[in-house]
Scaffold this motif. Sequence first.
Motif, PDB file in Angstrom:
ATOM      1  N   ASN A  92      14.654   0.148 -63.039  1.00 15.46           N
ATOM      2  CA  ASN A  92      15.781  -0.406 -63.788  1.00 15.46           C
ATOM      3  C   ASN A  92      16.950  -0.714 -62.877  1.00 15.46           C
ATOM      4  OD1 ASN A  92      14.386  -0.231 -66.187  1.00 15.46           O
ATOM      5  ND2 ASN A  92      15.160   1.826 -66.676  1.00 15.46           N
ATOM      6  N   THR A  93      17.153   0.137 -61.892  1.00 15.98           N
ATOM      7  CA  THR A  93      18.251  -0.087 -60.943  1.00 15.98           C
ATOM      8  C   THR A  93      18.030  -1.380 -60.165  1.00 15.98           C
ATOM      9  OG1 THR A  93      18.551   2.308 -60.719  1.00 15.98           O
ATOM     10  CG2 THR A  93      19.523   0.909 -59.018  1.00 15.98           C
ATOM     11  N   ILE A  94      16.805  -1.613 -59.731  1.00 17.37           N
ATOM     12  CA  ILE A  94      16.480  -2.836 -58.977  1.00 17.37           C
ATOM     13  C   ILE A  94      16.709  -4.071 -59.841  1.00 17.37           C
ATOM     14  CG2 ILE A  94      14.623  -4.116 -57.860  1.00 17.37           C
ATOM     15  CD1 ILE A  94      13.439  -1.390 -57.010  1.00 17.37           C
ATOM     16  N   LYS A  95      16.300  -3.976 -61.104  1.00 16.42           N
ATOM     17  CA  LYS A  95      16.477  -5.106 -62.019  1.00 16.42           C
ATOM     18  C   LYS A  95      17.948  -5.403 -62.237  1.00 16.42           C
ATOM     19  CE  LYS A  95      12.155  -4.484 -64.589  1.00 16.42           C
ATOM     20  NZ  LYS A  95      11.562  -4.171 -65.904  1.00 16.42           N
ATOM     21  N   ILE A  96      18.735  -4.306 -62.372  1.00 14.48           N
ATOM     22  CA  ILE A  96      20.170  -4.498 -62.597  1.00 14.48           C
ATOM     23  C   ILE A  96      20.818  -5.130 -61.375  1.00 14.48           C
ATOM     24  CG2 ILE A  96      22.348  -3.267 -62.937  1.00 14.48           C
ATOM     25  CD1 ILE A  96      20.764  -1.237 -64.631  1.00 14.48           C
ATOM     26  N   LEU A  97      20.453  -4.687 -60.190  1.00 13.00           N
ATOM     27  CA  LEU A  97      21.003  -5.242 -58.950  1.00 13.00           C
ATOM     28  C   LEU A  97      20.611  -6.716 -58.788  1.00 13.00           C
ATOM     29  CD1 LEU A  97      20.416  -2.260 -56.462  1.00 13.00           C
ATOM     30  CD2 LEU A  97      22.591  -3.105 -57.364  1.00 13.00           C
TER      31      LEU A  97
END
Length: 217
Positions: free
Chosen positions: A3-8
Amino acid sequence: MKNTIKILAAAIVIISVVSCQKDTKPNYQYMPNMYESVGYETYGEYEVFPGSQEAMLPVEGSIPRGWMPYDFENTNQGYQLAKDSLKNPIRYTKENEEAGKALYDIYCAICHGGSGDGKGTLVKREKILGVPSYDDIGRAITEGSIYHVMYYGINSMGSYASQTSEHERWQIVQYVQKLKADLEGKTPRIDAEVAEVAPVVVQEEVHETKEDHSNAH
């Protein structure tokens, strides 16, 4: 972590788009011809227009709306034929005379004079010379010759076919004829009003028989 990668990744895309945006100029034009039309030079050669070297002409034999062909040629023979045979198709009425005067004052009086004596303002100022009077015996103008000259022009006088309609030119003809008559001391032509004929009421004959008469008593 995913999820962090997607948000970034989403944040990077948004920042990239916002940073490249300019309010004064669109970023993309999917149909640029809708915004910036193509300019064409007059008589230029372009594949989109057939025969663009020349102005587009109407189909041969076409007649403009509201315009009627004039069958007399712009020659001495055409002038003489019109003078001898062409007649005013409108009735000589006071209404047409007044309309002809209004048009005459606009187009003709400046040279021919208000009374048709050939002494208009431009003649008096010697801007134009040699304008004859309407009662000049040597010219002996007629309805046809007046119309022909207005249609084509003659000598230093230009054509008035584009400034006036066919009906208006004939109204001017009537008024010129009126001025000619005044100069000659004659009574201007005015056509008699067409009398209205009252409808005839046909009464049926009643044949009374002896039987009807006896029944009546």
